[in-house]
Design an enzyme around this catalytic site. Structure first.
Site, PDB file in Angstrom:
ATOM      1  N   ARG A   1       0.373  -1.688  -0.222  1.00  0.00           N
ATOM      2  CA  ARG A   1      -0.277   0.438  -0.422  1.00  0.00           C
ATOM      3  C   ARG A   1       0.625   1.080   0.262  1.00  0.00           C
ATOM      4  NH1 ARG A   1      -0.430   1.476   5.809  1.00  0.00           N
ATOM      5  NH2 ARG A   1       0.915   0.122   6.714  1.00  0.00           N
TER       6      ARG A   1
ATOM      7  N   LYS B   1       7.937 -19.165  11.262  1.00  0.00           N
ATOM      8  CA  LYS B   1       8.950 -18.786  11.344  1.00  0.00           C
ATOM      9  C   LYS B   1      10.112 -19.412  11.118  1.00  0.00           C
ATOM     10  CE  LYS B   1       8.484 -14.537  11.797  1.00  0.00           C
ATOM     11  NZ  LYS B   1       8.805 -13.186  10.782  1.00  0.00           N
TER      12      LYS B   1
ATOM     13  N   TYR C   1       2.387 -19.186  13.038  1.00  0.00           N
ATOM     14  CA  TYR C   1       3.499 -18.023  13.078  1.00  0.00           C
ATOM     15  C   TYR C   1       4.571 -18.577  13.427  1.00  0.00           C
ATOM     16  CZ  TYR C   1       4.771 -13.482  14.118  1.00  0.00           C
ATOM     17  OH  TYR C   1       6.478 -12.222  14.042  1.00  0.00           O
TER      18      TYR C   1
HETATM   19  C1  VAH Z   1       3.377 -11.085  17.258  1.00  0.00           C
HETATM   20  N1  VAH Z   1       5.119  -8.516  17.665  1.00  0.00           N
HETATM   21  O1  VAH Z   1       2.891 -10.435  18.419  1.00  0.00           O
HETATM   22  C2  VAH Z   1       5.342 -10.159  17.084  1.00  0.00           C
HETATM   23  C3  VAH Z   1       6.099 -10.747  17.166  1.00  0.00           C
HETATM   24  C4  VAH Z   1       7.357 -12.077  19.508  1.00  0.00           C
HETATM   25  C5  VAH Z   1       5.884 -10.900  19.005  1.00  0.00           C
HETATM   26  O2  VAH Z   1       6.276 -11.733  16.462  1.00  0.00           O
HETATM   27  O3  VAH Z   1       3.122 -11.636  16.515  1.00  0.00           O
END
Ligand code: VAH
Length: 319
Positions: A36, A145, A141
């Site tokens: 964006r 990672k 997530y």
């Molecule tokens: C989250 N701020 O909360 C990010 C981070 C360690 C947390 O990866 O997903």
């Protein structure tokens, strides 16, 4: 680093990293990209390109157009959003990363992308989490990672790409609020404390997570990327942290400045479960020994600076 391209440049890290990199390396040496475009300092202060990181050809063309020698890939969905939309998170977080690594390989760029304490899971040692340990995260997530760490190491040993990464804790900043994270409470609390003198935390009392003030995170990225490659025993990714606290502890620190600040709790089971799957505190010895990592802010000094900076921001926006 001579000519740097940054994806996710309008995000929480990107918006401050681009500004800092432009001060250090020169505005024209830092190309900001994001999906964006808004009327903000990052867009106005140097080269900016619209880029959807799932479009590998566009990514290649922009990187080649500016003859970048360094690729900093920040565009990603954070933990809470990724848990709500796991397939979108996989496609964006992993599809974008593969595209970025391919561009870095083909155009011989030095490469950085952040990992996270989210790369650890319930079976990881929770206190003083080592640099090398069990990584069985239970969130999308975290899967992104850990996969990203392994992929970046693969591109290094298979193709010789100079890939480097940091396992960031929760990042606290006052420029661009985060979105979709589990640690965001530690940012929201400051805005609410100044606006309402109270905050309702979605994370329960006693839930410890590693945190870092954004200035330390930005310096860590630069220090790692400028480090002598021969001294790196690790690459993707280094544990880094500045502090570990629970919600009641940051509330107590804020109360030192706003005595009538009130902390309440309405726990969000999804984000609480994510937080509980992460370490209480990680060990950053490898980063300190291999490239001189040092955090300058602790809970006390970060809290004072956040309140000071946000107060100035509120006064300025009030005209
Ligand atoms: C989250 N701020 O909360 C990010 C981070 C360690 C947390 O990866 O997903």
């Amino acid at each position: 680093m001579e000519k740097i391209i940054v994806t996710g440049a309008l995000g929480q890290i990107g918006s401050e990293l681009v500004t800092k990199l432009r001060k250090v390396y020169g505005a024209d040496h830092v190309v900001a990209t994001d999906i964006r475009k808004t009327d903000c300092e990052v867009v106005q202060s140097g080269p900016f390109e619209l880029l959807d990181v799932t479009d590998g050809k566009a990514m290649y063309d922009i990187t080649r157009k500016y003859d970048a020698d360094t690729f900093i890939h920040l565009a990603a969905l954070l933990s809470a959003t990724a848990e709500a939309k796991p397939l979108l998170a996989w496609n964006l977080n992993m599809g974008g990363l593969v595209n970025a690594l391919e561009v870095a390989r083909e155009l011989r760029c030095k490469f950085f992308t952040p990992s996270s304490i989210g790369a650890f899971g319930p079976s990881t040692p929770k206190d003083g989490t080592p640099q090398d340990t069990i990584q069985r995260p239970t969130t999308m997530y975290g899967v992104n990672k850990v996969s990203g760490e392994l992929l970046c190491d693969y591109y290094n040993h298979k193709f010789g790409v100079d890939t480097r990464g940091l396992r960031f804790p929760g990042l606290i900043s006052y420029v661009t609020p985060p979105g979709g994270g589990t640690t965001d409470y530690a940012v929201e609390i400051f805005y609410e404390a100044l606006k309402n003198k109270s905050y309702t935390s979605y994370i329960a009392e006693g839930t410890y997570m590693d945190m870092m003030y954004m200035p330390d995170a930005l310096q860590a990225i630069i220090d790692l990327m400028e480090a002598d490659e021969c001294k790196l025993k690790h690459r993707n990714a280094f544990n880094v942290t500045a502090m570990s606290f629970a919600p009641e502890e940051i509330a107590a620190e804020i109360k030192k400045h706003i005595p009538n600040f009130a902390m309440k709790y309405e726990v969000d089971p999804v984000r609480q479960a994510i937080a509980e799957s992460w370490p209480n505190s990680i060990d950053a010895t490898a980063a300190k020994e291999e490239w001189g990592f040092k955090a300058r802010y602790n809970l006390e000094t970060m809290t004072k600076d956040m309140l000071d900076q946000l107060t100035m921001k509120i006064v300025k926006s009030a005209g």
